[in-house]
Design a protein around this motif. Structure first.
Motif, PDB file in Angstrom:
ATOM      1  N   HIS A 176       0.807  -1.223   0.000  1.00 57.06           N
ATOM      2  CA  HIS A 176       0.000   0.000   0.000  1.00 57.06           C
ATOM      3  C   HIS A 176       0.835   1.266   0.000  1.00 57.06           C
ATOM      4  CE1 HIS A 176      -2.325   3.259   1.928  1.00 57.06           C
ATOM      5  NE2 HIS A 176      -3.376   2.717   1.319  1.00 57.06           N
ATOM      6  N   GLN A 219     -12.807  -2.429  -7.486  1.00 49.57           N
ATOM      7  CA  GLN A 219     -11.406  -2.240  -7.854  1.00 49.57           C
ATOM      8  C   GLN A 219     -11.054  -0.756  -7.884  1.00 49.57           C
ATOM      9  OE1 GLN A 219      -9.197  -4.957  -8.305  1.00 49.57           O
ATOM     10  NE2 GLN A 219      -7.836  -3.211  -7.947  1.00 49.57           N
ATOM     11  N   GLY A 220     -11.993   0.065  -8.311  1.00 49.67           N
ATOM     12  CA  GLY A 220     -11.762   1.505  -8.307  1.00 49.67           C
ATOM     13  C   GLY A 220     -11.561   2.035  -6.898  1.00 49.67           C
ATOM     14  N   THR A 221     -12.334   1.491  -5.944  1.00 51.55           N
ATOM     15  CA  THR A 221     -12.188   1.895  -4.544  1.00 51.55           C
ATOM     16  C   THR A 221     -10.820   1.491  -4.004  1.00 51.55           C
ATOM     17  OG1 THR A 221     -14.567   1.656  -4.183  1.00 51.55           O
ATOM     18  CG2 THR A 221     -13.156   1.649  -2.231  1.00 51.55           C
ATOM     19  N   ASN A 223      -8.049   0.896  -5.800  1.00 45.88           N
ATOM     20  CA  ASN A 223      -7.008   1.668  -6.480  1.00 45.88           C
ATOM     21  C   ASN A 223      -6.916   3.093  -5.954  1.00 45.88           C
ATOM     22  OD1 ASN A 223      -6.538  -0.596  -7.998  1.00 45.88           O
ATOM     23  ND2 ASN A 223      -7.506   0.175  -9.867  1.00 45.88           N
ATOM     24  N   ALA A 224      -8.086   3.666  -5.639  1.00 44.43           N
ATOM     25  CA  ALA A 224      -8.103   5.062  -5.192  1.00 44.43           C
ATOM     26  C   ALA A 224      -7.436   5.244  -3.835  1.00 44.43           C
ATOM     27  CB  ALA A 224      -9.545   5.566  -5.118  1.00 44.43           C
ATOM     28  N   SER A 225      -7.312   4.151  -3.069  1.00 43.07           N
ATOM     29  CA  SER A 225      -6.733   4.273  -1.732  1.00 43.07           C
ATOM     30  C   SER A 225      -5.210   4.213  -1.738  1.00 43.07           C
ATOM     31  CB  SER A 225      -7.269   3.168  -0.820  1.00 43.07           C
ATOM     32  OG  SER A 225      -6.859   1.892  -1.288  1.00 43.07           O
ATOM     33  N   SER A 226      -4.605   3.866  -2.890  1.00 46.23           N
ATOM     34  CA  SER A 226      -3.143   3.748  -2.929  1.00 46.23           C
ATOM     35  C   SER A 226      -2.646   3.811  -4.366  1.00 46.23           C
ATOM     36  CB  SER A 226      -2.710   2.423  -2.296  1.00 46.23           C
ATOM     37  OG  SER A 226      -1.383   2.100  -2.634  1.00 46.23           O
ATOM     38  N   PRO A 227      -1.761   4.763  -4.702  1.00 44.56           N
ATOM     39  CA  PRO A 227      -1.162   4.795  -6.050  1.00 44.56           C
ATOM     40  C   PRO A 227      -0.423   3.493  -6.358  1.00 44.56           C
ATOM     41  CG  PRO A 227      -0.787   6.873  -4.913  1.00 44.56           C
ATOM     42  CD  PRO A 227      -1.349   5.922  -3.892  1.00 44.56           C
ATOM     43  N   GLN A 230      -2.954   0.933  -7.383  1.00 48.93           N
ATOM     44  CA  GLN A 230      -3.427   1.248  -8.738  1.00 48.93           C
ATOM     45  C   GLN A 230      -2.422   0.753  -9.775  1.00 48.93           C
ATOM     46  OE1 GLN A 230      -4.138   5.412  -9.471  1.00 48.93           O
ATOM     47  NE2 GLN A 230      -5.370   4.994 -11.284  1.00 48.93           N
TER      48      GLN A 230
END
Length: 242
Positions: A176, A219-221, A223-227, A230
């Protein structure tokens, strides 16, 4: 013989409702007597009770009108179908009530086995952030796709029961805070793809309805929490396409 107001009180409906039933052709409207009042008899009261009961069961008025002229056989068969539909609705309402009470008690609206599984995640070394994310995502999946969710959960639980696969999930969790160009992400993506192909072969992992937008939302959620997550998702997808 009674007036429309008396009929309404006896049966437990409003005068307006009786007039609607007259307008819709469900209940015949009697002629006025010499005093100018419409008088109703016992048969009218019985018919009105039947109509009210069907309406309370959620039967559309147009369908009730059809049943009023149906044969006894068709009428009884229809009542059986309505009873089955009510049984299903009651079962669904009880499930909703259970989830509501869980929310009121501060508990996640999840099956018991999922809750127990989430408690084990911390024992295996997963971060509180990961456990909370998993809880939120499973709540979303079970709320939107209850018929598919349990199969997906069992597949993930089985994966985590295998030490090598569990380590991949742990590595995913611990990635993360990595920077997106960290070379460890490339190695992790490779290992995840290899494990996926070894586990499922040429087939695909269990998934929700193919038309569902929930997997992309999940998956969008994530990805949005960690570059880094993503970037890892991008690498995994690229490798799976090869």
């Amino acid at each position: 013989m009674i007036t429309i107001g008396q009929l309404a009180r006896y049966v437990g409906v409003s005068i307006k409702t009786i007039r609607v039933y007259h307008d819709k052709g469900l209940l015949p409207e009697p002629e006025r007597d010499a005093s100018g009042y419409r008088r109703y008899g016992a048969d009218d009261a019985i018919d009105l009770i039947k109509i009210r009961t069907l309406a309370e069961a959620g039967v559309p008025l147009a369908r009730i009108r059809e049943l009023r002229s149906a044969t006894d056989e068709d009428y009884q068969r229809a009542l059986g179908e309505i009873d089955d539909e009510l049984t299903a609705r009651i079962r669904n309402l009880r499930a909703v009530q259970k989830r509501l009470r869980q929310l009121a008690a501060g508990q996640p609206a999840l099956p018991t086995e999922v809750g127990a599984h989430l408690e084990h995640l911390a024992d295996w070394g997963f971060s509180p952030r990961w456990v909370e994310l998993q809880r939120d995502l499973w709540i979303l999946v079970f709320a939107t796709h209850p018929d598919h969710a349990i199969a997906l959960f069992h597949d993930q639980a089985q994966s985590l029961s295998e030490p090598a696969l569990r380590q991949l999930f742990l590595d995913y969790d611990h990635a993360h805070d990595l920077v997106p160009d960290d070379p460890r992400l490339d190695d992790l993506a490779r290992r995840i793809v290899e494990a996926t192909r070894e586990r499922y072969g040429p087939g695909s992992p269990p998934e929700l309805d193919a038309t569902s937008e929930i997997p992309a939302l999940i998956q969008g959620t994530v990805n949005a929490s960690s570059p880094a997550w993503q970037r890892l998702d991008t690498l995994i997808r690229a490798r799976l396409r090869k």
